[in-house]
Design a protein around this motif. Sequence first.
Motif, short mmCIF file in Angstrom:
data_model
loop_
_atom_site.label_atom_id
_atom_site.label_comp_id
_atom_site.label_asym_id
_atom_site.label_seq_id
_atom_site.Cartn_x
_atom_site.Cartn_y
_atom_site.Cartn_z
N TRP A 46 20.55 2.04 39.44
CA TRP A 46 19.46 2.68 40.15
C TRP A 46 19.31 2.11 41.56
CZ3 TRP A 46 16.64 6.79 40.42
CH2 TRP A 46 15.43 6.77 41.12
N THR A 47 19.45 0.79 41.69
CA THR A 47 19.36 0.17 43.02
C THR A 47 20.47 0.68 43.94
OG1 THR A 47 18.38 -1.84 42.07
CG2 THR A 47 19.39 -2.03 44.24
N THR A 48 21.68 0.73 43.42
CA THR A 48 22.80 1.21 44.22
C THR A 48 22.62 2.68 44.59
OG1 THR A 48 24.32 -0.37 43.19
CG2 THR A 48 25.31 1.53 44.26
N LEU A 176 28.25 6.15 48.66
CA LEU A 176 28.32 5.25 47.51
C LEU A 176 29.27 4.09 47.79
CD1 LEU A 176 27.60 4.64 44.56
CD2 LEU A 176 29.49 6.14 43.87
N VAL A 177 30.43 4.39 48.37
CA VAL A 177 31.37 3.33 48.72
C VAL A 177 30.74 2.36 49.71
CG1 VAL A 177 33.56 2.85 49.86
CG2 VAL A 177 33.40 4.75 48.27
N GLY A 178 30.05 2.89 50.72
CA GLY A 178 29.41 2.03 51.70
C GLY A 178 28.33 1.15 51.09
N ALA A 179 27.56 1.71 50.15
CA ALA A 179 26.53 0.92 49.49
C ALA A 179 27.15 -0.23 48.70
CB ALA A 179 25.70 1.82 48.57
N ILE A 218 30.07 3.06 38.52
CA ILE A 218 30.26 3.45 39.92
C ILE A 218 31.13 4.70 40.02
CG2 ILE A 218 31.29 2.76 42.11
CD1 ILE A 218 30.48 -0.11 41.49
N SER A 219 32.21 4.73 39.26
CA SER A 219 33.09 5.90 39.28
C SER A 219 32.37 7.14 38.77
CB SER A 219 34.33 5.63 38.42
OG SER A 219 35.06 4.52 38.90
N ALA A 220 31.61 6.99 37.68
CA ALA A 220 30.87 8.13 37.14
C ALA A 220 29.83 8.64 38.13
CB ALA A 220 30.20 7.74 35.82
N ALA A 221 29.18 7.72 38.84
CA ALA A 221 28.20 8.12 39.84
C ALA A 221 28.87 8.88 40.98
CB ALA A 221 27.46 6.90 40.39
N GLY A 222 30.04 8.43 41.41
CA GLY A 222 30.76 9.13 42.47
C GLY A 222 31.17 10.54 42.05
#
Length: 249
Positions: A46-48, A176-179, A218-222
């Motif tokens: 959630w933070t990311t 997302l990558v930048g975060a 992270i991958s699923a979020a992307g």
Amino acid sequence: MVGVLLLGLWECLVRAFNVPEYLVPGPLRIAQALHDDFGLLMKALWTTLCITAGAFFVATVIGTLVAFAFVQSRWVELSFFPYAVLLQVTPIAAIAPLIIIWVKQPTAALVVCATLIALFPIIANTTLGLRSVSPGLAAFFRMQGASRWQTLVRLQIPGALPYWFAGLRISSGLSLVGAVVAEFVAGTGGQGAGLAYEILQAGYQLNIPRMFAALGLISAAGVALFWLMLGLNQWALRGWHDSATPQEH
């Protein structure tokens, strides 16, 4: 089906060769780690995602406005577009420590870092779309005495929407990558820790299953962000643009 087969092959190879889990854990062990640390990882996710959403919003607004300014004057574009390219080719890991020093609020600093990565695709795609209008339609607008504002609103913006949405699809993933990269550089912990911090902590503790679980999130979020932007594109353009019209086979 291909994904399920690959996960099954991964699990079989790990068991067949007795690969230690501190090197490569199997999918079942990763799923167990995700279950055991679900609350911790969801809070970090959630933070990311909050940092990603903030960076994506800022990049969209700034990138779109900059593209509008570029198409109003060729001299403005020639003068300032190289600096947009400079933002794209500058490694964020090299300048993130400076941004974190300059911006005192940690979350704001992470948003700035992620925005710098996500900005260029929106500028480039939107500028290309605004300039890719039909010459015949542009001549027709001039012949009818349309003002620059009318041409922008009624011709250039509708024609640029597919390019703009393509920029959004790229920029959402880059946000997302930048975060994540900014979190790695900043190393912020505590209650506001994101997934990158959890990956670092799992690496220090040799808790490799938790590390893989965080990477999977992270991958699923992307992927989810990409499909969200694709769905928004289909919803906005369906019924009037060829790119959103189902093709006959």
